[in-house]
Design a protein around this motif. Structure first.
Motif, PDB file in Angstrom:
ATOM      1  N   TRP A  47       0.812  -1.215   0.000  1.00  0.00           N
ATOM      2  CA  TRP A  47       0.000   0.000   0.000  1.00  0.00           C
ATOM      3  C   TRP A  47       0.852   1.275   0.000  1.00  0.00           C
ATOM      4  N   PHE A  48       2.052   1.193   0.579  1.00  0.00           N
ATOM      5  CA  PHE A  48       2.855   2.399   0.823  1.00  0.00           C
ATOM      6  C   PHE A  48       4.042   2.545  -0.124  1.00  0.00           C
ATOM      7  N   LEU A  49       4.262   1.564  -0.993  1.00  0.00           N
ATOM      8  CA  LEU A  49       5.450   1.589  -1.848  1.00  0.00           C
ATOM      9  C   LEU A  49       5.419   2.747  -2.846  1.00  0.00           C
ATOM     10  N   MET A  50       4.356   2.863  -3.600  1.00  0.00           N
ATOM     11  CA  MET A  50       4.289   3.925  -4.611  1.00  0.00           C
ATOM     12  C   MET A  50       4.204   5.326  -3.993  1.00  0.00           C
ATOM     13  N   PRO A  51       3.444   5.528  -2.899  1.00  0.00           N
ATOM     14  CA  PRO A  51       3.512   6.847  -2.265  1.00  0.00           C
ATOM     15  C   PRO A  51       4.920   7.225  -1.828  1.00  0.00           C
ATOM     16  N   ALA A  52       5.681   6.241  -1.318  1.00  0.00           N
ATOM     17  CA  ALA A  52       7.052   6.537  -0.902  1.00  0.00           C
ATOM     18  C   ALA A  52       7.931   6.879  -2.095  1.00  0.00           C
ATOM     19  N   LEU A  53       7.756   6.169  -3.202  1.00  0.00           N
ATOM     20  CA  LEU A  53       8.547   6.476  -4.400  1.00  0.00           C
ATOM     21  C   LEU A  53       8.147   7.831  -4.973  1.00  0.00           C
ATOM     22  N   ALA A  54       6.854   8.133  -4.952  1.00  0.00           N
ATOM     23  CA  ALA A  54       6.404   9.455  -5.406  1.00  0.00           C
ATOM     24  C   ALA A  54       6.989  10.558  -4.532  1.00  0.00           C
ATOM     25  N   ALA A  55       7.113  10.285  -3.239  1.00  0.00           N
ATOM     26  CA  ALA A  55       7.707  11.270  -2.334  1.00  0.00           C
ATOM     27  C   ALA A  55       9.165  11.543  -2.702  1.00  0.00           C
ATOM     28  N   TRP A  80      -0.425   3.140  -7.716  1.00  0.00           N
ATOM     29  CA  TRP A  80      -0.874   2.890  -6.347  1.00  0.00           C
ATOM     30  C   TRP A  80      -2.315   2.375  -6.348  1.00  0.00           C
ATOM     31  N   VAL A  81      -3.153   2.924  -7.214  1.00  0.00           N
ATOM     32  CA  VAL A  81      -4.525   2.411  -7.341  1.00  0.00           C
ATOM     33  C   VAL A  81      -4.492   0.944  -7.749  1.00  0.00           C
ATOM     34  N   GLY A  82      -3.634   0.612  -8.710  1.00  0.00           N
ATOM     35  CA  GLY A  82      -3.505  -0.781  -9.120  1.00  0.00           C
ATOM     36  C   GLY A  82      -2.977  -1.680  -8.034  1.00  0.00           C
ATOM     37  N   ASP A  83      -2.176  -1.136  -7.128  1.00  0.00           N
ATOM     38  CA  ASP A  83      -1.643  -1.913  -6.006  1.00  0.00           C
ATOM     39  C   ASP A  83      -2.677  -2.151  -4.914  1.00  0.00           C
ATOM     40  N   THR A  84      -3.536  -1.174  -4.682  1.00  0.00           N
ATOM     41  CA  THR A  84      -4.412  -1.214  -3.501  1.00  0.00           C
ATOM     42  C   THR A  84      -5.856  -1.574  -3.794  1.00  0.00           C
TER      43      THR A  84
END
Length: 225
Positions: A47-55, A80-84
């Motif tokens: 859930w948090f991987l793409m937000p962290a990469l976007a950060a 992230w939508v595809g992940d969650t």
């Protein structure tokens, strides 16, 4: 005033390193969870991987952020939508939710990379043929088992291949990232639509290539700037 000018890049550098450390930690925990077969931990960390990469991308770029960066941030959001989103559904609905999120992400990536097409393999027919062949082979292998999803397989393969081709115009790192991302999605498709593709630890390999591909795409965007 001079102090402020010097402070902002320093603060941005510290923020970027912190975001990168968080992303690498999440990546390590997630991949270990995949290897250990810990589904709940793997799901939660994903859930948090793409937000962290976007950060990382956000912190590493100064305002006003250019079009390429803004669109890649949007592509990461749909990734992230595809992940969650699949976690809210079961069975085929979960698979379609994942495909929907990543389909939009591939389209946004392609739009982001389009202005750099003159530097891509579109001008190198021999290399372009390799990408076309890979997409055709993937579709050919998946179509017999796709059933009513056959059209979706063709559309997704077209968007995925286009993204990978156009990524070659951004930077060499992005080109590698696009190819690795293609390989990751190919493993998902083969696992879903064929009976013979069932490698050991398939979840680990899919996520390893997915995260490597996304990271290299972001690294290529930063290197381009």
């Amino acid at each position: 005033m001079t102090d402020v000018v010097h402070t902002r890049p320093a603060l941005r550098g510290r923020s970027t390193r912190l975001a990168a450390a968080v992303f690498l930690l999440l990546t390590a925990v997630h991949l270990v969870a995949q290897l250990a077969g810990s589904g709940p931990l793997a799901d939660r960390t994903q859930w948090f991987l793409m937000p962290a990469l976007a950060a990382v991308l956000w912190c590493a770029t100064a305002a006003p952020r250019p079009r390429l960066v803004r669109l890649v941030l949007v592509a990461l959001a749909f990734s992230w939508v595809g992940d969650t989103l699949p976690d809210l559904f079961d069975g085929d609905a979960a698979f379609l939710a994942m495909v929907g999120g990543f389909l939009v992400a591939q389209v946004v990536y392609a739009v982001a990379f389009w202005p750099h097409r003159r530097d891509s393999v579109l001008r190198r027919p021999a290399v372009l043929a390799v990408y076309v062949l890979a997409a055709v082979v993937l579709v050919g292998l998946c179509l017999p088992g796709a059933g009513v999803l056959g059209v979706a397989v063709v559309v997704y393969a077209l968007c995925l291949g286009t993204m990978a081709v156009l990524s070659t115009g951004v930077h060499r790192l992005a080109a590698i990232g696009g190819a690795v991302f293609l390989a990751s999605d190919a493993m998902i498709a083969l696992g879903a639509f064929t009976d013979w593709f069932a490698p050991p630890l398939d979840g680990f390999w899919v996520m390893l290539t997915y995260l490597a591909g996304q990271t290299l795409l972001v690294a290529g965007v930063l290197a381009r700037r």
